[in-house]
Design an enzyme around this catalytic site. Structure first.
Site, PDB file in Angstrom:
ATOM      1  N   ILE A   1       0.835  -1.208   0.000  1.00  0.00           N
ATOM      2  CA  ILE A   1       0.000   0.000   0.000  1.00  0.00           C
ATOM      3  C   ILE A   1       0.869   1.256   0.000  1.00  0.00           C
ATOM      4  O   ILE A   1       0.459   2.312   0.468  1.00  0.00           O
ATOM      5  CB  ILE A   1      -1.002  -0.023   1.179  1.00  0.00           C
ATOM      6  CG1 ILE A   1      -0.295  -0.109   2.535  1.00  0.00           C
ATOM      7  CG2 ILE A   1      -1.954  -1.206   1.032  1.00  0.00           C
ATOM      8  CD1 ILE A   1      -1.257   0.021   3.727  1.00  0.00           C
TER       9      ILE A   1
ATOM     10  N   THR B   1       4.114   0.948   1.129  1.00  0.00           N
ATOM     11  CA  THR B   1       5.099   0.720   2.187  1.00  0.00           C
ATOM     12  C   THR B   1       6.440   0.250   1.658  1.00  0.00           C
ATOM     13  O   THR B   1       7.448   0.366   2.341  1.00  0.00           O
ATOM     14  CB  THR B   1       4.585  -0.375   3.128  1.00  0.00           C
ATOM     15  OG1 THR B   1       4.313  -1.546   2.337  1.00  0.00           O
ATOM     16  CG2 THR B   1       3.306   0.045   3.831  1.00  0.00           C
TER      17      THR B   1
ATOM     18  N   LYS C   1       9.879  -7.807  13.144  1.00  0.00           N
ATOM     19  CA  LYS C   1       8.699  -7.514  13.974  1.00  0.00           C
ATOM     20  C   LYS C   1       7.677  -6.780  13.103  1.00  0.00           C
ATOM     21  O   LYS C   1       6.822  -7.402  12.492  1.00  0.00           O
ATOM     22  CB  LYS C   1       9.079  -6.689  15.200  1.00  0.00           C
ATOM     23  CG  LYS C   1       9.690  -7.522  16.322  1.00  0.00           C
ATOM     24  CD  LYS C   1       9.934  -6.686  17.563  1.00  0.00           C
ATOM     25  CE  LYS C   1      10.461  -7.540  18.705  1.00  0.00           C
ATOM     26  NZ  LYS C   1      10.855  -6.672  19.854  1.00  0.00           N
TER      27      LYS C   1
ATOM     28  N   GLU D   1       3.300   1.062  12.071  1.00  0.00           N
ATOM     29  CA  GLU D   1       2.480   1.930  12.915  1.00  0.00           C
ATOM     30  C   GLU D   1       3.196   2.535  14.117  1.00  0.00           C
ATOM     31  O   GLU D   1       2.779   3.581  14.626  1.00  0.00           O
ATOM     32  CB  GLU D   1       1.225   1.154  13.355  1.00  0.00           C
ATOM     33  CG  GLU D   1       0.280   0.991  12.181  1.00  0.00           C
ATOM     34  CD  GLU D   1      -0.765  -0.094  12.357  1.00  0.00           C
ATOM     35  OE1 GLU D   1      -1.906   0.241  12.659  1.00  0.00           O
ATOM     36  OE2 GLU D   1      -0.434  -1.287  12.186  1.00  0.00           O
TER      37      GLU D   1
END
Ligand code: MOS
Length: 707
Positions: free
Chosen positions: A468, A470, A663, A667
């Protein structure tokens, strides 16, 4: 940086430009609304202008007579859909996207009709001409801390967690903070508006869309239209931003209805204005935080209550007290998420749902406590590092917050800071610095992948991932290259196709980790199947993987990424203007696959934080229930001039429980960022701002320190 143990040259950890970058900058990459179809018709949504009531009538006849108009779909003639099923991403039925099923209007901007025409212009002209008559009812859109209809609500965990005697511990505390914080309604506003084209092709429903997970959309459409899941095919190759807003929404459903009714391809795209009603948004929050501590800063009491709102259609929770459940422990530890249903659209996930507004309240309150105790804010956090999850009681897997705080303090120059507020000046500007901590869950969701060794010596990966914006496609190419022990240019990664099978959506900062795991598993098995010196048949050799068992075997732990945010601001007490001069974040977010795009994720999150602190606020008119200025001229976001120097760094944080060490980074960058800015504004002015955004009028009204 760590290097991949099995890698020949180790692409992971080195900077790679986007594999589709050239296609994007030359325009060769097509977005959902740009893909050509033969015989394409265009649908234009008509949205309600009242906040509550019923549709009495729609004057469709004059519109049907307009040039190019093919049909007008509404509650009186649209295909029926099934709504009594739990949503793919939820636990209860969500009728938010079940459009044209009844005459009820639950909010301004609810879809009441779809006008379909030969051209987009004709559809728009006709849609804007459609007269809709309503029986209007009184509405309530007033979000207030003491709303009588507020109630505790589960979602992202239980509504209430309680441990210990809060009042007793507060009474026994040397210092107490009791403060209320508010955050406004915020909107994602991805650059690419939502758009979908639906058509029936050989008995299959095919949808070309812009979304964060094709199988998510396909499964919801199959449920809504009572279709066999294998009869729905959704593709989404390039996505110009999502931030949580690109799931199943009204436009896809309307497009499928029209394609079914007309038996030809139909495209429905949202306008920027329509996105304010149809794309979901972040609920405003009203939060109360109470902290009590001993003189040395150890927490005796922590209470965090968060009220958010939702529509009358569906209960979506913004779980603002979430950060308190994992960040700090106390002898008495109470959290609450509650909600009130108003006559507004349904909110949805928006980058760091819960954590973004919740961390503003919690990390501001921590700064207030540090001030009261006369303890350095970083030291106060270090003294409150918990051994186990405050609510879960589970051990932490790699809690590297202290490393972030220490490294951030060193890089930012925190040691030179005068803790007194309102003492630094630069001409007319008051200067201040602030900090805040961050965390975001680090999970993995079972996914499948297929890796093919081609006869020409290249490899093709098929995985239902979503990029999207990223850089996920590039990261996965690097992960696959290392897992196959080849150079990245020999690997082709195909994503965004529901036929590729189940995989995590681009969400929850879990995409790259979940997808990489599946690719790694398939690649490892493929390498065993490839005999040295052996030949590959023309159809290639394909190995499929499924990480369900591997992920199911993970031990129960508190798993998170962490961060430390630092901001320096200048405040003009004469105008109330706040300028961020620099911002610095240090993150512990697992192994960083591609430093180039990872940095962009972190700084992007931090810029969202600046925007949240100073600019963003969607305002509704109480008389109509609709937005003022639903566009990017009136809805302010941080622009280039607002973000002069934003730096992101990371500490080594290889996750030992992940095959690639990943990980998640999507966000955590926004978490705590607004609090760091607000804490810096306090340090500059001596005035605490507990209501976002920190607008010039609020700074002026709050007054300036004597100087
Ligand atoms: Mo994100 S809010 O998990 O797309």
């Amino acid at each position: 940086m760590t290097t991949a143990p099995a890698a020949r040259r180790g692409a992971v950890g080195t900077a790679h430009t986007r594999v589709e970058g050239r296609d994007k900058v030359t325009g060769a990459a097509r977005y959902a609304a740009e893909i050509p179809f033969t015989g394409l018709a265009y649908g234009w949504l008509v949205l309600s202008t009242v906040a509550r009531g019923r549709i009495r009538a729609l004057d469709t006849a004059p519109v049907l007579a307009m040039p190019g108009v093919l049909t007008v779909l509404h509650h009186g003639n649209a295909p029926r859909v099934e709504t009594d099923y739990p949503g793919v991403m939820g636990t209860k039925p969500d009728p938010t996207t079940a459009v044209f099923q009844h005459d009820r209007v639950p909010h301004v901007g609810w879809p009441v009709a779809l006008v379909v025409a030969e051209t987009s212009e004709q559809a728009r002209e006709a849609a804007e001409s459609l007269v809709v008559h309503y029986d209007q009812e009184p509405h309530d859109i007033a979000f207030t801390a003491d709303h009588p209809r507020a109630y505790p609500a589960d979602g992202f965990g239980p509504a209430v967690t309680e441990k210990g005697d809060l009042e007793a511990e507060l009474s026994a505390s040397a210092a107490v903070v009791d403060a209320e914080y508010t955050t406004p309604e915020e909107h994602h506003n991805p650059m690419e508006p939502h758009a979908a084209t639906a058509r029936w092709e050989d008995g299959r429903l095919e949808v070309v869309d812009s979304n964060q997970g094709t199988l998510w959309v396909a499964a919801e459409l199959a449920n809504l239209f009572s279709l066999d899941p294998s009869a729905v095919h959704v593709r989404s190759e390039h996505v110009g931003g999502g931030f949580g807003s690109k799931g199943v929404r009204a436009h896809q459903v309307a497009a499928v209805m029209a394609a079914t009714a007309l038996q030809r391809p139909v495209r429905v795209a949202m306008t920027r204005r329509q996105m304010f009603s149809l794309a979901g948004y972040r609920s405003p929050t009203s939060q109360r935080v109470r902290l009590g501590a001993d003189a040395d800063g150890r927490l005796r009491a922590l209470e965090h209550r968060c009220l958010s709102l939702t529509s009358t259609v569906y209960e979506f929770i913004e779980p603002g007290s979430g950060p308190s459940r994992v960040m700090y422990d106390a002898d008495a530890h109470h959290t609450l998420n509650s909600i009130v249903r108003l006559d507004v659209g349904t909110p949805t996930w928006m980058r760091a749902p819960g954590e973004a507004p919740g961390s503003f309240a919690l990390e501001s309150a921590f700064d207030e406590l540090a001030e009261k105790l006369g303890v350095d804010p970083i030291e106060l956090r270090l003294r409150n590092e918990p051994e186990r999850g405050p609510v879960s009681g589970l051990p932490f897997a790699g809690r590297n917050l202290s490393a972030c705080l220490r490294e951030g303090a060193r890089r930012f120059g925190w040691a030179d800071r005068d803790p007194r507020p309102g003492v630094r000046r630069d001409g007319r500007w008051l200067l201040g610095t602030g900090t805040a901590a961050a965390s975001f869950g680090a999970g993995a969701v079972p996914s499948t992948a297929a890796v093919t060794a081609e006869a020409d010596g290249t490899f093709t990966v098929r995985i239902n991932a979503a990029d999207i914006g990223t850089g996920a496609r590039t990261a996965l190419t690097m992960v696959a290259a290392d897992a196959l022990d080849v150079a990245p240019d020999r690997v082709r990664v195909r994503i965004g196709d529901s036929d590729f099978g189940p995989a995590m959506i681009a969400g929850g900062s879990m995409g790259t980790r979940s997808w990489s795991w599946a690719i790694n598993l398939a690649a490892a098995e493929l390498r065993e199947r490839l005999t040295p010196g052996g030949t590959v048949p023309p159809e290639g050799i394909t190995v499929r993987s499924d990480t369900t068992a591997a992920i199911g075997a993970l031990a129960q732990k508190e798993r998170h990424s962490y961060g430390a945010q630092f901001a320096e601001v200048a405040v003009d007490p004469a105008t109330g203007e706040v300028r961020v001069r620099r911002m610095l974040g240090v993150f512990a977010a697992g192994r960083i696959v591609n430093p180039l795009t990872a940095r962009s994720q972190f700084t992007g999150g931090m810029i969202w934080g600046i925007s949240m602190a100073l600019h963003e606020e969607a305002v509704r008119d109480r008389a109509t229930g609709g937005h003022y200025g639903a566009d990017l001229a009136s809805y302010h976001v941080a622009a280039h001039a607002d973000v002069p120097a934003v730096e992101a760094h990371w500490v080594d944080d290889h996750d030992p429980d992940d095959p690639v060490g990943i990980k998640g980074i999507g966000e955590v960058g926004i978490v705590g960022a607004a609090a760091a800015v607000a804490n810096a504004v306090w340090h500059a002015t001596g005035v605490r701002h507990r209501h976002l955004p920190i607008r010039p009028d609020r700074v002026l009204l709050a007054g300036a320190p004597d100087a």
